[in-house]
Design an enzyme around this catalytic site. Structure first.
Site, mmCIF file in Angstrom:
data_model
loop_
_atom_site.group_PDB
_atom_site.id
_atom_site.type_symbol
_atom_site.label_atom_id
_atom_site.label_comp_id
_atom_site.label_asym_id
_atom_site.label_seq_id
_atom_site.Cartn_x
_atom_site.Cartn_y
_atom_site.Cartn_z
ATOM 1 N N LYS A 18 38.815 -106.236 -47.095
ATOM 2 C CA LYS A 18 39.631 -105.772 -48.232
ATOM 3 C C LYS A 18 38.793 -105.554 -49.488
ATOM 4 O O LYS A 18 39.142 -104.726 -50.339
ATOM 5 C CB LYS A 18 40.784 -106.735 -48.491
ATOM 6 C CG LYS A 18 40.385 -108.177 -48.776
ATOM 7 C CD LYS A 18 40.236 -108.498 -50.240
ATOM 8 C CE LYS A 18 39.784 -109.930 -50.446
ATOM 9 N NZ LYS A 18 39.629 -110.285 -51.873
ATOM 10 N N THR B 39 44.186 -107.176 -54.030
ATOM 11 C CA THR B 39 42.809 -106.875 -54.431
ATOM 12 C C THR B 39 42.654 -105.420 -54.851
ATOM 13 O O THR B 39 41.864 -105.108 -55.745
ATOM 14 C CB THR B 39 41.835 -107.208 -53.284
ATOM 15 O OG1 THR B 39 42.071 -108.548 -52.860
ATOM 16 C CG2 THR B 39 40.388 -107.083 -53.728
#
Length: 343
Positions: free
Chosen positions: A194, A251
């Site tokens: 991620k 994120t």
């Protein structure tokens, strides 16, 4: 059984917030290790970390030291919160101080360069412990929000579910709800990949692309992660949860995310060196995109977004050209739930 003494090795944002969580959940003795004596003194004497979480005040149960061995001594929970690429060096120095049955907790999200090992694998190898003693904490864990006691969930992953439940109890608070999982591979891959996708998201945002582009990056980034996970034996359902989609959304979308912010700087035309000087904090995806790419190649999985992020970060490719390269790839059918190396 409960945790009486915890050592948090690393005084950055997440390490400091995690120390607060442990104290708030009832751990009576929590010691943070900082490599800088002046920061350790501030945490110890003023219960304050001015460098990373300047608006947060730490509970009385939290203290600090610049001596890692002092922090580890007698700890039945050893939390590792250093940058992922420094773990091997640091843990080699510390391993002799770790108790015979201490639980080791990884807060790190990355894949080691050269060895292509996940952080739990590095811990097992360097510390000489059984995999069942290593717990991974992951998920959408933006430290400033958790430090401000905004409600969040997290994942506690371990091959030994009883040890996972021990850590779960040690970090359960009114503002943090931990869920256990035995899929360490999937949880660690979700946390590592991620970061690379968030760099791409930040670049796209700075270049002025809209929500369609951003949604495409998140979903195709998740597909990349799931393909790699399938090749390495992860549970596909892990990527639909907090350790996968949840962490990816937070994120990518949050301005608090170091990787997203770093990507924005690259998208505005800054060089890697300029972005690093401006942010002053570790954007794990910058280095991990190299090891994730190599890990994917080693198992025959294509990860086009990660590969283009690596091109921008380390080969000087213009972000617009990287996006053009992604759009020029051969289009193949999207088949959710069916891993494919060519999507």
């Amino acid at each position: 059984m409960s945790i009486q003494r915890a050592a948090v090795l690393g005084a950055g944002s997440w390490g400091t917030a995690f120390a607060k969580i442990l104290a708030d959940a009832g751990t009576p003795h929590v010691t943070i290790w900082s490599r800088r004596p002046e920061l350790a003194a501030s945490i110890r004497d003023q219960h304050h970390n001015p460098d990373y979480l300047p608006t947060m005040w730490l509970p009385e149960a939290v203290t600090a030291t610049s001596d890692a061995f002092e922090a580890i001594e007698g700890a039945d929970l050893v939390v590792l919160a250093v940058p992922s690429q420094t773990l091997r060096h640091n843990l080699t120095a510390w391993r002799g101080a770790i108790g015979a049955d201490a639980t080791l907790v990884s807060l790190m999200k990355g894949i080691e360069l050269d060895t292509l090992k996940r952080m739990s694998e590095v811990i097992v190898e360097v510390a000489g412990v059984e995999p069942e003693r290593v717990v991974v904490v992951t998920g959408p864990n933006l430290a400033p929000e958790i430090a401000a006691e905004q409600i969040a969930g997290t994942v506690v992953a371990c091959r030994d579910i009883r040890r996972a439940e021990l850590v779960q109890r040690a970090i359960s608070t009114r503002y943090l709800r931990p869920y256990t999982n035995d899929d360490v591979v999937g949880c660690e891959l979700g946390g590592a990949v991620k970061n690379a996708i968030a760099l791409a998201y930040g670049m796209a945002s700075a270049l002025g692309f809209g929500d369609n582009t951003k949604a495409t990056l998140i979903t195709r980034g998740l597909a990349e992660t799931a393909r790699l996970g399938a090749a390495l034996g992860a549970n596909p359902m892990t990527f639909a949860g907090l350790a996968g989609l949840g962490d990816l959304i937070a994120t990518c979308s949050s301005p608090l995310s170091r990787n997203r912010t770093f990507g924005e700087r690259l998208g505005r035309g800054e060089t890697l060196e300029q972005a690093q000087l401006a942010t002053r904090q570790t954007a794990e995806g910058v280095k991990s995109c190299l090891s994730i790419r190599d890990l994917a190649h080693s198992v025959g999985v294509e990860m086009p977004i990660t590969e283009q992020v690596e091109q921008v970060c380390h080969e000087g490719v213009d972000p617009l050209k990287a996006i053009a390269a992604l759009m020029a790839r051969e289009t193949k059918p999207e088949r959710p739930g069916v891993p494919s190396t060519g999507q």
